[in-house]
Scaffold this motif. Structure first.
Motif, PDB file in Angstrom:
ATOM      1  N   GLN A  56      41.242  47.406  32.753  1.00 41.34           N
ATOM      2  CA  GLN A  56      42.338  46.731  32.049  1.00 41.34           C
ATOM      3  C   GLN A  56      43.485  46.402  33.005  1.00 41.34           C
ATOM      4  OE1 GLN A  56      43.400  49.236  28.781  1.00 41.34           O
ATOM      5  NE2 GLN A  56      41.592  48.701  27.574  1.00 41.34           N
ATOM      6  N   ARG A  57      43.795  47.314  33.921  1.00 41.43           N
ATOM      7  CA  ARG A  57      44.862  47.056  34.888  1.00 41.43           C
ATOM      8  C   ARG A  57      44.483  45.896  35.820  1.00 41.43           C
ATOM      9  NH1 ARG A  57      46.199  52.803  37.227  1.00 41.43           N
ATOM     10  NH2 ARG A  57      45.170  51.749  38.928  1.00 41.43           N
ATOM     11  N   LEU A  58      43.239  45.866  36.265  1.00 41.43           N
ATOM     12  CA  LEU A  58      42.798  44.774  37.132  1.00 41.43           C
ATOM     13  C   LEU A  58      42.838  43.428  36.398  1.00 41.43           C
ATOM     14  CD1 LEU A  58      39.767  46.394  38.968  1.00 41.43           C
ATOM     15  CD2 LEU A  58      41.945  45.736  39.979  1.00 41.43           C
ATOM     16  N   LEU A  59      42.372  43.409  35.167  1.00 42.93           N
ATOM     17  CA  LEU A  59      42.380  42.162  34.398  1.00 42.93           C
ATOM     18  C   LEU A  59      43.804  41.722  34.065  1.00 42.93           C
ATOM     19  CD1 LEU A  59      39.320  42.728  32.054  1.00 42.93           C
ATOM     20  CD2 LEU A  59      39.475  41.222  34.050  1.00 42.93           C
ATOM     21  N   ALA A  60      44.690  42.686  33.790  1.00 43.18           N
ATOM     22  CA  ALA A  60      46.084  42.334  33.506  1.00 43.18           C
ATOM     23  C   ALA A  60      46.751  41.752  34.748  1.00 43.18           C
ATOM     24  CB  ALA A  60      46.853  43.556  33.018  1.00 43.18           C
ATOM     25  N   ALA A  61      46.478  42.335  35.917  1.00 43.74           N
ATOM     26  CA  ALA A  61      47.047  41.806  37.165  1.00 43.74           C
ATOM     27  C   ALA A  61      46.482  40.425  37.471  1.00 43.74           C
ATOM     28  CB  ALA A  61      46.758  42.757  38.316  1.00 43.74           C
ATOM     29  N   LEU A  62      45.234  40.208  37.143  1.00 39.48           N
ATOM     30  CA  LEU A  62      44.607  38.915  37.384  1.00 39.48           C
ATOM     31  C   LEU A  62      45.197  37.842  36.481  1.00 39.48           C
ATOM     32  CD1 LEU A  62      42.359  37.262  38.757  1.00 39.48           C
ATOM     33  CD2 LEU A  62      40.860  37.961  36.914  1.00 39.48           C
ATOM     34  N   LEU A  71      32.626  46.315  38.535  1.00 42.31           N
ATOM     35  CA  LEU A  71      32.861  47.357  39.529  1.00 42.31           C
ATOM     36  C   LEU A  71      33.878  48.421  39.114  1.00 42.31           C
ATOM     37  CD1 LEU A  71      32.918  45.093  42.700  1.00 42.31           C
ATOM     38  CD2 LEU A  71      31.020  46.480  41.837  1.00 42.31           C
ATOM     39  N   ALA A  72      34.694  48.145  38.102  1.00 46.99           N
ATOM     40  CA  ALA A  72      35.693  49.143  37.690  1.00 46.99           C
ATOM     41  C   ALA A  72      34.985  50.360  37.117  1.00 46.99           C
ATOM     42  CB  ALA A  72      36.635  48.535  36.672  1.00 46.99           C
ATOM     43  N   LEU A  73      35.458  51.542  37.532  1.00 48.14           N
ATOM     44  CA  LEU A  73      34.798  52.776  37.125  1.00 48.14           C
ATOM     45  C   LEU A  73      35.133  53.174  35.699  1.00 48.14           C
ATOM     46  CD1 LEU A  73      35.271  54.761  40.447  1.00 48.14           C
ATOM     47  CD2 LEU A  73      33.267  53.485  39.682  1.00 48.14           C
ATOM     48  N   ASP A  74      36.357  52.932  35.277  1.00 53.05           N
ATOM     49  CA  ASP A  74      36.733  53.324  33.921  1.00 53.05           C
ATOM     50  C   ASP A  74      37.472  52.166  33.233  1.00 53.05           C
ATOM     51  OD1 ASP A  74      38.981  53.421  35.448  1.00 53.05           O
ATOM     52  OD2 ASP A  74      39.771  55.265  34.576  1.00 53.05           O
ATOM     53  N   GLU A  75      37.691  52.323  31.955  1.00 54.35           N
ATOM     54  CA  GLU A  75      38.308  51.269  31.156  1.00 54.35           C
ATOM     55  C   GLU A  75      39.759  51.014  31.547  1.00 54.35           C
ATOM     56  OE1 GLU A  75      38.358  48.201  28.589  1.00 54.35           O
ATOM     57  OE2 GLU A  75      36.606  49.384  29.104  1.00 54.35           O
ATOM     58  N   LEU A  76      40.507  52.036  31.912  1.00 52.80           N
ATOM     59  CA  LEU A  76      41.906  51.889  32.282  1.00 52.80           C
ATOM     60  C   LEU A  76      42.037  51.052  33.565  1.00 52.80           C
ATOM     61  CD1 LEU A  76      44.851  52.613  31.739  1.00 52.80           C
ATOM     62  CD2 LEU A  76      44.511  54.667  33.119  1.00 52.80           C
TER      63      LEU A  76
END
Length: 148
Positions: free
Chosen positions: A95-101, A87-92
């Motif tokens: 990456q932020r969502l995966l880092a927070a996870l 669902l993430a629109l762009d790579e940044l």
């Protein structure tokens, strides 16, 4: 003589009869007491075995629930990770969502570390004094001096 024989014979026979009756009662009563005690012991053993079974059952259920909870947590993490990738629109953003996870505490802010104290002197168990004043064990401690 007959009278003295009867005087001694009746108490002696009564004594022997009493001893015999006491012996018979002593023989019969202890058999009843151990069976009652044995029943109480068996009852306590049965209750203890039941309690042990309940404790084992409780901890087995707890272990299974914790295992299911861990598996559910992993499933949620995988679901969120897959959703972030999909669902993430762009790579940044991805990456932020995966880092927070993947962070330990869920916050991206770094933790503040405690710094050790600069002075490593052990605490004192007495009140320090200045060099020119008497200590508490001094004979003149607490006495006011008379100055003229």
């Amino acid at each position: 003589m007959e009278q003295s024989l009867t005087t001694w014979l009746l108490p002696a026979i009564a004594l022997l009869t009493g001893i015999a009756i006491g012996f018979l009662i002593a023989r019969l009563l202890p058999n009843a007491a151990p069976s009652r005690t044995q029943r109480q012991l068996d009852d306590l053993k049965e209750r203890f075995d039941s309690y042990q079974g309940e404790v084992v059952n409780h901890f087995n259920t707890t272990a299974n629930l914790v295992k299911r909870m861990t598996q559910s947590y992993q499933d949620v993490q995988e679901h969120i990770s897959a959703g972030a990738n999909r669902l993430a629109l762009d790579e940044l953003t991805r990456q932020r969502l995966l880092a927070a996870l993947n962070s330990d505490d869920g916050y991206s802010a770094p933790r503040e570390r405690l710094t050790p104290p600069a002075n490593n002197e052990m605490p004192k168990d007495y009140a320090p004094k200045s060099d020119d004043s008497p200590g508490t064990l001094d004979a003149n401690f607490g006495l006011k001096s008379k100055k003229s």
